[in-house]
Scaffold this motif. Structure first.
Motif, PDB file in Angstrom:
ATOM      1  N   LYS A  48       0.850  -1.132  -0.134  1.00 48.08           N
ATOM      2  CA  LYS A  48      -0.037  -0.151  -0.015  1.00 48.08           C
ATOM      3  C   LYS A  48       1.000   1.266  -0.133  1.00 48.08           C
ATOM      4  CE  LYS A  48      -0.602  -0.592   4.810  1.00 48.08           C
ATOM      5  NZ  LYS A  48      -1.631  -1.139   6.034  1.00 48.08           N
ATOM      6  N   ILE A  49       0.145   2.418  -0.353  1.00 50.61           N
ATOM      7  CA  ILE A  49       0.915   3.707  -0.286  1.00 50.61           C
ATOM      8  C   ILE A  49       0.110   4.607   0.839  1.00 50.61           C
ATOM      9  CG2 ILE A  49       1.388   5.738  -1.479  1.00 50.61           C
ATOM     10  CD1 ILE A  49       1.333   4.080  -4.018  1.00 50.61           C
ATOM     11  N   ARG A  50       1.115   4.963   1.780  1.00 56.16           N
ATOM     12  CA  ARG A  50       0.549   5.806   2.855  1.00 56.16           C
ATOM     13  C   ARG A  50       0.896   7.174   2.730  1.00 56.16           C
ATOM     14  NH1 ARG A  50       2.689   3.355   7.103  1.00 56.16           N
ATOM     15  NH2 ARG A  50       0.994   1.814   7.060  1.00 56.16           N
ATOM     16  N   LYS A  51      -0.114   8.224   2.876  1.00 61.52           N
ATOM     17  CA  LYS A  51       0.183   9.673   3.053  1.00 61.52           C
ATOM     18  C   LYS A  51       0.488   9.777   4.246  1.00 61.52           C
ATOM     19  CE  LYS A  51      -3.020  12.845   2.569  1.00 61.52           C
ATOM     20  NZ  LYS A  51      -3.834  13.642   2.282  1.00 61.52           N
ATOM     21  N   LEU A  52       1.783  10.252   4.703  1.00 59.88           N
ATOM     22  CA  LEU A  52       1.995  10.540   5.992  1.00 59.88           C
ATOM     23  C   LEU A  52       1.244  11.698   6.626  1.00 59.88           C
ATOM     24  CD1 LEU A  52       5.839   9.787   6.047  1.00 59.88           C
ATOM     25  CD2 LEU A  52       3.976   8.120   6.591  1.00 59.88           C
ATOM     26  N   PRO A  53       0.587  11.555   7.987  1.00 58.33           N
ATOM     27  CA  PRO A  53       1.241  10.502   8.830  1.00 58.33           C
ATOM     28  C   PRO A  53       0.128   9.115   8.849  1.00 58.33           C
ATOM     29  CG  PRO A  53      -0.166  11.992  10.067  1.00 58.33           C
ATOM     30  CD  PRO A  53      -0.097  12.543   8.821  1.00 58.33           C
ATOM     31  N   ASN A  54      -0.897   9.158   8.347  1.00 54.47           N
ATOM     32  CA  ASN A  54      -1.869   7.782   8.594  1.00 54.47           C
ATOM     33  C   ASN A  54      -2.817   7.858   7.582  1.00 54.47           C
ATOM     34  OD1 ASN A  54      -3.464  10.100   9.338  1.00 54.47           O
ATOM     35  ND2 ASN A  54      -3.539   9.586  11.609  1.00 54.47           N
ATOM     36  N   THR A  55      -2.823   8.141   6.406  1.00 52.94           N
ATOM     37  CA  THR A  55      -3.977   8.141   5.276  1.00 52.94           C
ATOM     38  C   THR A  55      -3.286   7.327   4.270  1.00 52.94           C
ATOM     39  OG1 THR A  55      -4.542  10.325   5.973  1.00 52.94           O
ATOM     40  CG2 THR A  55      -5.516   9.251   3.885  1.00 52.94           C
ATOM     41  N   LEU A  56      -4.122   6.296   3.844  1.00 54.83           N
ATOM     42  CA  LEU A  56      -4.035   5.494   2.677  1.00 54.83           C
ATOM     43  C   LEU A  56      -4.440   6.003   1.327  1.00 54.83           C
ATOM     44  CD1 LEU A  56      -5.216   1.761   3.726  1.00 54.83           C
ATOM     45  CD2 LEU A  56      -2.763   2.766   3.921  1.00 54.83           C
ATOM     46  N   VAL A  57      -3.312   5.889   0.445  1.00 49.39           N
ATOM     47  CA  VAL A  57      -3.765   6.354  -0.818  1.00 49.39           C
ATOM     48  C   VAL A  57      -4.358   5.082  -1.760  1.00 49.39           C
ATOM     49  CG1 VAL A  57      -2.796   7.417  -3.074  1.00 49.39           C
ATOM     50  CG2 VAL A  57      -1.846   8.136  -0.803  1.00 49.39           C
ATOM     51  N   ARG A  58      -5.614   5.256  -2.191  1.00 52.98           N
ATOM     52  CA  ARG A  58      -6.413   4.009  -2.606  1.00 52.98           C
ATOM     53  C   ARG A  58      -6.621   4.065  -4.222  1.00 52.98           C
ATOM     54  NH1 ARG A  58     -11.253   3.494  -0.179  1.00 52.98           N
ATOM     55  NH2 ARG A  58     -11.063   5.691   0.078  1.00 52.98           N
ATOM     56  N   ASP A  60      -7.178   6.782  -7.697  1.00 53.96           N
ATOM     57  CA  ASP A  60      -7.150   7.922  -8.737  1.00 53.96           C
ATOM     58  C   ASP A  60      -7.514   9.330  -8.082  1.00 53.96           C
ATOM     59  OD1 ASP A  60      -5.773   6.251 -10.481  1.00 53.96           O
ATOM     60  OD2 ASP A  60      -7.473   6.553 -11.892  1.00 53.96           O
ATOM     61  N   LYS A  61      -8.686   9.368  -7.362  1.00 54.24           N
ATOM     62  CA  LYS A  61      -9.137  10.644  -6.701  1.00 54.24           C
ATOM     63  C   LYS A  61      -8.243  10.972  -5.498  1.00 54.24           C
ATOM     64  CE  LYS A  61     -13.801  10.778  -8.187  1.00 54.24           C
ATOM     65  NZ  LYS A  61     -15.241  10.645  -7.699  1.00 54.24           N
ATOM     66  N   ASP A  62      -7.587  10.004  -4.909  1.00 52.83           N
ATOM     67  CA  ASP A  62      -6.736  10.637  -3.813  1.00 52.83           C
ATOM     68  C   ASP A  62      -5.587  11.105  -4.152  1.00 52.83           C
ATOM     69  OD1 ASP A  62      -8.800   8.878  -2.117  1.00 52.83           O
ATOM     70  OD2 ASP A  62      -7.554   7.303  -2.083  1.00 52.83           O
ATOM     71  N   VAL A  63      -5.072  10.789  -5.165  1.00 50.43           N
ATOM     72  CA  VAL A  63      -3.615  10.947  -6.075  1.00 50.43           C
ATOM     73  C   VAL A  63      -3.968  12.639  -6.608  1.00 50.43           C
ATOM     74  CG1 VAL A  63      -1.958  10.658  -7.757  1.00 50.43           C
ATOM     75  CG2 VAL A  63      -2.860   8.601  -6.463  1.00 50.43           C
ATOM     76  N   ALA A  64      -5.192  12.673  -7.277  1.00 49.42           N
ATOM     77  CA  ALA A  64      -5.127  14.032  -7.514  1.00 49.42           C
ATOM     78  C   ALA A  64      -5.592  15.046  -6.559  1.00 49.42           C
ATOM     79  CB  ALA A  64      -6.824  13.890  -8.534  1.00 49.42           C
ATOM     80  N   ARG A  65      -5.813  14.682  -5.296  1.00 48.18           N
ATOM     81  CA  ARG A  65      -5.793  15.592  -4.111  1.00 48.18           C
ATOM     82  C   ARG A  65      -4.462  15.890  -3.557  1.00 48.18           C
ATOM     83  NH1 ARG A  65     -10.915  12.763  -3.103  1.00 48.18           N
ATOM     84  NH2 ARG A  65      -9.631  11.133  -1.885  1.00 48.18           N
ATOM     85  N   LEU A  66      -3.449  15.299  -4.038  1.00 51.46           N
ATOM     86  CA  LEU A  66      -1.861  15.368  -3.316  1.00 51.46           C
ATOM     87  C   LEU A  66      -1.562  16.537  -3.572  1.00 51.46           C
ATOM     88  CD1 LEU A  66      -0.350  12.057  -4.123  1.00 51.46           C
ATOM     89  CD2 LEU A  66      -1.414  12.811  -1.962  1.00 51.46           C
ATOM     90  N   GLN A  67      -0.913  17.423  -2.760  1.00 55.33           N
ATOM     91  CA  GLN A  67      -0.080  18.885  -2.900  1.00 55.33           C
ATOM     92  C   GLN A  67       1.240  18.693  -3.149  1.00 55.33           C
ATOM     93  OE1 GLN A  67      -1.975  21.601  -3.158  1.00 55.33           O
ATOM     94  NE2 GLN A  67      -3.724  20.205  -3.177  1.00 55.33           N
ATOM     95  N   ASP A  68       1.872  19.741  -3.671  1.00 54.61           N
ATOM     96  CA  ASP A  68       3.373  19.674  -3.628  1.00 54.61           C
ATOM     97  C   ASP A  68       4.015  19.450  -2.381  1.00 54.61           C
ATOM     98  OD1 ASP A  68       4.157  19.837  -6.323  1.00 54.61           O
ATOM     99  OD2 ASP A  68       3.732  21.976  -6.294  1.00 54.61           O
ATOM    100  N   PHE A  69       4.873  18.559  -2.353  1.00 52.42           N
ATOM    101  CA  PHE A  69       5.856  18.163  -1.242  1.00 52.42           C
ATOM    102  C   PHE A  69       5.130  17.265  -0.232  1.00 52.42           C
ATOM    103  CE2 PHE A  69       7.526  21.948  -3.294  1.00 52.42           C
ATOM    104  CZ  PHE A  69       9.026  21.268  -3.791  1.00 52.42           C
ATOM    105  N   GLN A  70       4.282  16.645  -0.398  1.00 52.95           N
ATOM    106  CA  GLN A  70       3.528  16.030   0.719  1.00 52.95           C
ATOM    107  C   GLN A  70       4.455  14.481   0.599  1.00 52.95           C
ATOM    108  OE1 GLN A  70      -0.808  15.566  -0.724  1.00 52.95           O
ATOM    109  NE2 GLN A  70      -1.155  16.339   1.532  1.00 52.95           N
TER     110      GLN A  70
END
Length: 106
Positions: A48-58, A60-70
């Motif tokens: 799995k891919i985790r956005k730190l500290p504790n959120t799973l990226v599951r 395409d919509k999760d990826v689209a919400r990512l911001q620079d340097f997360q």
């Protein structure tokens, strides 16, 4: 381009690397492919891919919400043999013989 900080979970070297993704192609598969390529990992090893500290990226919509340097972390699949190797390595790091204790007199 979207710039993200990525690392592998539970490595002795816990530094992040920066990766770039084309904002026109922000998909989970693209994130997985680029991250694995940059880190030298087989995508099949990633559980799995985790956005730190504790959120799973599951998805395409999760990826689209990512911001620079997360900060993202790749969690690898633990096979039985690699878990055994990790436990054996941890045990071998600890000294089994305490020379000072052997010299104690009661």
């Amino acid at each position: 381009e979207l710039v993200l900080k990525v690392r592998v979970q539970n490595l002795r070297d816990n530094d992040f690397i920066e990766i770039e993704l084309d904002r026109q192609e922000l998909t989970y598969q693209d994130l997985l492919r680029v991250s694995c390529c940059e880190l030298g990992i087989n995508p099949e090893q990633v559980e799995k891919i985790r956005k730190l500290p504790n959120t799973l990226v599951r998805k395409d919509k999760d990826v689209a919400r990512l911001q620079d340097f997360q900060e993202l972390e790749l969690v690898l699949v633990q096979s039985a043999s690699s878990a055994f190797r990790n436990a054996a390595a941890a045990l071998s790091d600890r000294p089994c013989y305490n020379s000072r204790a052997s010299k104690l007199t009661y």
